[in-house]
Design an enzyme around this catalytic site. Sequence first.
Site, short mmCIF file in Angstrom:
data_model
loop_
_atom_site.label_atom_id
_atom_site.label_comp_id
_atom_site.label_asym_id
_atom_site.label_seq_id
_atom_site.Cartn_x
_atom_site.Cartn_y
_atom_site.Cartn_z
CE LYS A 157 19.85 0.74 2.87
NZ LYS A 157 20.45 1.08 4.18
CD GLU B 93 4.44 5.70 6.91
OE1 GLU B 93 4.34 6.91 7.20
OE2 GLU B 93 3.47 4.93 6.86
CB CYS C 128 8.65 11.34 10.62
SG CYS C 128 8.04 9.76 11.15
CD GLU D 187 11.48 15.75 9.03
OE1 GLU D 187 12.07 15.50 7.96
OE2 GLU D 187 10.78 14.92 9.61
P1 ADP Z 1 18.31 10.41 6.87
O1 ADP Z 1 18.83 11.58 6.09
O2 ADP Z 1 17.41 10.78 7.93
O3 ADP Z 1 19.36 9.42 7.27
P2 ADP Z 1 17.67 8.80 4.61
O4 ADP Z 1 16.45 8.89 3.79
O5 ADP Z 1 18.97 9.18 3.98
O6 ADP Z 1 17.35 9.65 5.89
O7 ADP Z 1 17.84 7.36 5.23
C1 ADP Z 1 16.79 6.47 5.45
C2 ADP Z 1 17.15 5.14 4.84
O8 ADP Z 1 17.28 5.33 3.44
C3 ADP Z 1 18.47 4.55 5.32
O9 ADP Z 1 18.34 3.15 5.40
C4 ADP Z 1 19.42 4.90 4.21
O10 ADP Z 1 20.50 4.03 4.09
C5 ADP Z 1 18.50 4.76 3.00
N1 ADP Z 1 18.95 5.45 1.79
C6 ADP Z 1 19.59 6.64 1.70
N2 ADP Z 1 19.86 6.92 0.41
C7 ADP Z 1 19.40 5.88 -0.33
C8 ADP Z 1 19.39 5.55 -1.71
N3 ADP Z 1 19.92 6.35 -2.62
N4 ADP Z 1 18.83 4.37 -2.09
C9 ADP Z 1 18.29 3.55 -1.18
N5 ADP Z 1 18.27 3.80 0.13
C10 ADP Z 1 18.81 4.94 0.57
#
Ligand code: ADP
Length: 473
Positions: free
Chosen positions: A166, A242, A276, A377
């Site tokens: 995903k 990561e 990062c 960050e």
């Molecule tokens: P950022 O805030 O930098 O966008 P995220 O950690 O929210 O970082 O996003 C990184 C990835 O994690 C993206 O693919 C996002 O869709 C996914 N993501 C965010 N929230 C969830 C969740 N609750 N479960 C699974 N994947 C998630």
Amino acid sequence: MYIDGQWAKAKGTFEVLNPATGEKIADVPDGGRDDAATAIAAADRAFPAWSNLTAYQRSAYLYRAYQIMMERKEDLARTMTEEQGKPLRAARNEVQYGADFLLWYAEEAKRVYGETIPAPRADQRFIVLHQPVGVVAAVTPWNYPVSMITRKVAPALAAGCTIVLKPAEATPLCAIEIFKILAEAEIPAGVANLVTAADPKPIGEEFVSNPAVRKITFTGSTGVGKMLAQGAAEQMKRISLELGGHAPFLVFDDANPQYAAKGAALVKFLNTGQACISPNRIFVHKSIVEPFTEEFISRVTRLRGGNGMEDGISIGPLVNEAAVDKVERQVNDAVEKGAKIGCGGHRLIDDGLDKGHFFAPTVLTGVTPDMLIYREETFGPVAPIIAFDDDETAITMANDTHYGLAAYVYTQNISRAHRMFERLRFGIVGINDINPTGAAAPFGGMKESGLGREGGREGIAEYLETKLGGFSV
Ligand code: ADP
């Protein structure tokens, strides 16, 4: 979406926007939990045959994908710039870096060696075998929308695992392009599956709760990483993470301040600070803080913000308005608490940039530990400079974070270089080096920056189980 070897629609779609112009560039399938379940079932069915191929056969598929990606380099880079915003030159570099993982793991697939171990009994033999963990669920971010995918998919497939990915909702187009390449490389149906979605939550829930998934690999924020790790614990799934970073950049009094300032300006503003491993705190010895700051500001002032498709642009947009707000909040907080703005410090709105999410490359001086930017960050184009007196203080301040991904050191003293390399609590340390990364090298963090490593020998080990055989002979 790409599920079980077929391109698939979802019940609905969502929009992908160009962060430089705010314009819509595509509609993509908005997958749901049921789509994730279908993809996992396909990956589960494909696993026995894929894992039973020889390493040479899996290697050949990955090598073909590498070749196609190299042929598509320019198109893929353009898609990336349009969708993610980074300057075209940087996008080309990233496609190359992304392709490097396909090549490296095409090679490494053939080196998953086992071991024989001397056993305690004369009639006993110990043999160690490494086998693929099974179905992998992967979640990737938007900041490096090609390489973060191949860095997971290539070692997983090389190891004999099948995968469901995903990608980030901001950059599904790069993911779709990569899966077109995997499809053209004729990787068998179900081995690599793609589910795009506007809402990551239900997909994440399916990933952690579906018993067919044996490994979760995630790159993104520390908050989401912790949530996935907690979810994965329920079925004791393997996990690699990561996560965020808060990299210190240390410049000692024996370093050339101009050379160090050049390095700092290059690495801090890469990807508009959305990395990062981006330096988030620049510590400079007080005896050279003035010439360092002067050179640094002069370089940063020359960086041009704008649409990454145009020549001469080195600062692309931030991913969205929330990112601009966060940067602005950190800058305002620092200024209120006594920091000075060396340059920038504001949004970029002239010449149509108000339609995108731009913030001027910014230097803050006189930054102190009570400021938000000292702890959080930034993920944006803001460089805080902090003067220090002695090595011990520098090490203590550099390590004073719950993150532990990357650190940078500028020194000409070899003893100090070794001391810093050993004492900094970070997974990656660049010594007079602003790009300590590569497909052959282990990338990953300590503390809350994550678990496990990607790239190198370590990167494929994350997808393998260790099995011990005890034989009585
Ligand atoms: P950022 O805030 O930098 O966008 P995220 O950690 O929210 O970082 O996003 C990184 C990835 O994690 C993206 O693919 C996002 O869709 C996914 N993501 C965010 N929230 C969830 C969740 N609750 N479960 C699974 N994947 C998630």
